[in-house]
Enzyme design. Structure first.
Site, PDB file in Angstrom:
ATOM      1  CG  LEU A 143      -1.693  -1.114   1.364  1.00 10.44           C
ATOM      2  CD1 LEU A 143      -2.742  -1.060   2.406  1.00 10.44           C
ATOM      3  CD2 LEU A 143      -2.431  -1.648  -0.036  1.00 10.44           C
ATOM      4  CG  ASP A 144       3.157   4.296  -3.095  1.00  9.93           C
ATOM      5  OD1 ASP A 144       4.261   4.328  -2.876  1.00  9.93           O
ATOM      6  OD2 ASP A 144       2.679   5.304  -3.898  1.00  9.93           O
TER       7      ASP A 144
END
Length: 589
Positions: free
Chosen positions: A243-244
């Site tokens: 999850l950037d």
């Protein structure tokens, strides 16, 4: 609305409904929380689900290692880079490394993939979904979910500018006179981007750059769109979701707009959806923030399965450049053991630089200044951010890890290779799952040509190897590349066979002074112990074995040199930057 009949399905919908109620508390919506929950279930094709996954399950073991790479880190003329990558993986690491993180492989406009134009397509310059699926057949595939922002050239943002169609209400806007003074950002560019749209002048929120426009998750349609994307990735074989920039997901003017409660609940909801489709899929949050904040993304074993151990790279680099493990040891002693169902994702280098925010509160300012100056002396670059006080502060150090290990704070020396290997021997043994950047595995050095071409500091550590060039470098005994590759693989092949190196096995810090850094790992069944000790200086040092808990009734083997320990009261000499892994009940094949 579809009416659920399976009681377990109803329980899942109820859980999602509660999570949505927390996220959207105080926000007027056109749909009820129940209807949104049902839409998410329909998108994920969960109408026939059988159970809600419970926390505290470990979906990993000591055999899990993740290679971090771009889709085109290795290229061959007239061949799709993803195909070339698969060939490289199979020939080089297949028997050692079982997982691969392919950095964003979608069409993009900037930031080497992190300004995504189209989430549903593979960048045609890299290959196709078939190439992605081929890799997922042989490796656990990790993919980025670039969820905070997308490219200003995306169809969604085009529709925002036109004021109609999907995406026209997907982006977060604020006003220049809103209170934005507390907003935390990793960049120095203006936060708001002025845009003329079909609905008038808008000021779009841009956490990172004006080509990376932030989504507005107050609109449930954005959540639905990303749920569709997640389902497509799962169907393509993705098992690990990175999850950037997730910490910035929810924004509220007048606040820091980082790590807000709604963001944490959104992570919980994404986990519920993902693991309900694929029990063994996991989420790793990319939260490049101070250590205490980073740890909160574990939740109560109900948020991220894994968190990036962002404090490790700057602390370990400081240790090896100063010859003192004071700060690394203090940090390790304070780190909470990961609960079952959670794990640390350990790394030393990646496509980004070595972040300094995670060292805040752990290293003194003068230590950070020395570190920054040394990295610059070794040819690295520094990226900056604006502090709360309006000052320019070093945000990250951009340098290849091999070149960062050229010497100490006193200058360059002859221990580059040994220092580099020592860093990895420490990281491979620590509690958690190791992530190895492809350019560390190959001992790649600073790419000044790419830096000059792009004018982006991070390009210095994003080299692209031509397959023939790489083969020649690995065959040249006068170069270090083959030696780095074989030595790191040898260490990993030892690691993946030892139960005491399970990501959740017990870890205790040893007290051996400041020049020897050590810790004790113990397998979950308590049958195996491994004492991991490194000389972190450029001078030979004596390790008194009596300082370790080497039980007299056990036989002990130093795993790296494959040397039997016979006298438990003797001292052994550690060469500069040498690491020993002293184990009972070793598995040597």
């Amino acid at each position: 609305m579809t009416t659920p009949t399976n009681p377990l399905e109803h329980a899942l919908r109820d859980k999602l409904t509660q999570q949505l109620a927390t996220i959207y508390q105080g926000i007027e919506l056109e749909q009820s929380h129940e209807d949104i929950a049902q839409s998410l279930l329909d998108i994920m094709e969960l109408s026939n689900t059988s159970e809600i996954q419970k926390p505290y399950k470990n979906h990993w073991s000591e055999k899990d290692i993740i290679l971090i790479t771009y889709g085109d880190s290795v290229i061959k003329e007239a061949e799709a880079p993803l195909h070339t990558l698969k060939t490289f993986l199979d020939a080089t690491i297949k028997d050692t490394i079982n997982s691969v993180h392919i950095l964003p492989f979608f069409p993009y406009s900037s930031d080497d993939g992190f300004a995504v134009i189209d989430y549903s397509s593979v960048n045609e310059s890299l290959g196709t979904w078939n190439d992605i699926e081929d890799i997922s057949q042989n490796y656990h595939l990790m993919s980025d979910l670039v969820i905070n922002h997308c490219s200003s050239r995306s169809a969604w943002f085009d529709n925002f500018v036109k004021g109609e169609g999907q995406g026209s209400d997907y982006f977060f806007t604020a006003l220049p006179d809103d209170d934005l003074s507390e907003v935390v950002r990793p960049r120095t560019s203006p936060l708001l981007k002025e845009v003329e749209t079909g609905n008038g002048k808008k000021f779009v929120w841009c956490t990172f750059s004006h080509d990376q426009v932030d989504f507005d998750f107050r609109n449930p349609e954005v959540l639905k769109a990303f749920t569709t994307i997640i389902k497509q990735y799962l169907d393509a074989g993705v098992k690990i979701f990175r999850l950037d920039a997730i910490a910035f997901l929810w924004k509220i003017p007048g606040t820091t707009s980082i790590n807000l409660a709604q963001t944490h609940e959104a992570v919980r909801l994404l986990r519920t959806l993902i693991e309900s489709v694929e029990e063994h899929a996991i989420i790793i949050t990319e939260t490049n923030i101070p250590n205490t904040q980073n740890l909160t993304y574990f939740g109560n074993a109900n948020e991220a399965h894994g968190i990036y151990n962002f404090s490790l790279p700057p602390l370990l680099l400081n240790t090896l450049l100063t010859g003192s493990c004071l700060y690394l040891k203090r940090w390790l002693m304070c780190m909470p053991p990961s609960q079952d169902g959670t794990m640390y994702f350990n790394f030393l280098a990646s496509h980004d630089g070595i972040g300094l925010r995670p060292a805040e509160g752990l290293l003194h300012d003068d230590e950070i200044e020395k570190l920054v100056q040394t990295v610059q002396d070794f040819g690295g670059k520094i990226s900056w951010r604006t502090s709360d006080a309006g000052e320019q502060k070093a945000y990250e150090m951009n340098i290849s890890l091999y070149d960062a290990m050229q010497g100490t704070i006193d200058g360059k020396d002859e221990w580059n290779f040994e220092r580099f290997i020592c860093a990895h021997a420490i990281m491979f043994a620590l509690e958690g799952i190791p992530g190895v950047y492809i350019h560390s595995l190959l001992g790649t050095q600073n790419d000044y040509q790419k830096l000059a071409n792009t004018h982006h500091n991070r390009s210095i550590n994003r080299h692209r190897w031509d397959e023939d060039e790489l083969a020649a470098a690995l065959a040249d005994n006068s170069l270090h590349h083959a030696k780095v590759l074989s030595t790191l693989k040898s260490l990993l092949n030892i690691r993946i066979n030892q139960p005491a190196f399970h990501p959740n096995a017990t870890q205790f810090t040893l007290h051996l002074g400041l020049q020897l850094f050590g810790f004790w790992r113990q397998s979950r069944d308590r049958k195996q112990s491994i004492f991991c000790v490194s000389n972190i200086t450029n001078q030979p040092l004596q390790l008194p074995l009596a300082e370790l808990n080497l039980i007299i009734t056990e036989s002990w083997l130093e795993l790296i040199s494959n040397t039997v320990i016979t006298e438990l009261t003797e001292e052994i000499t550690l060469a500069p930057y040498q690491t020993v892994w002293i184990a009972n009940n070793p598995i040597t094949s």
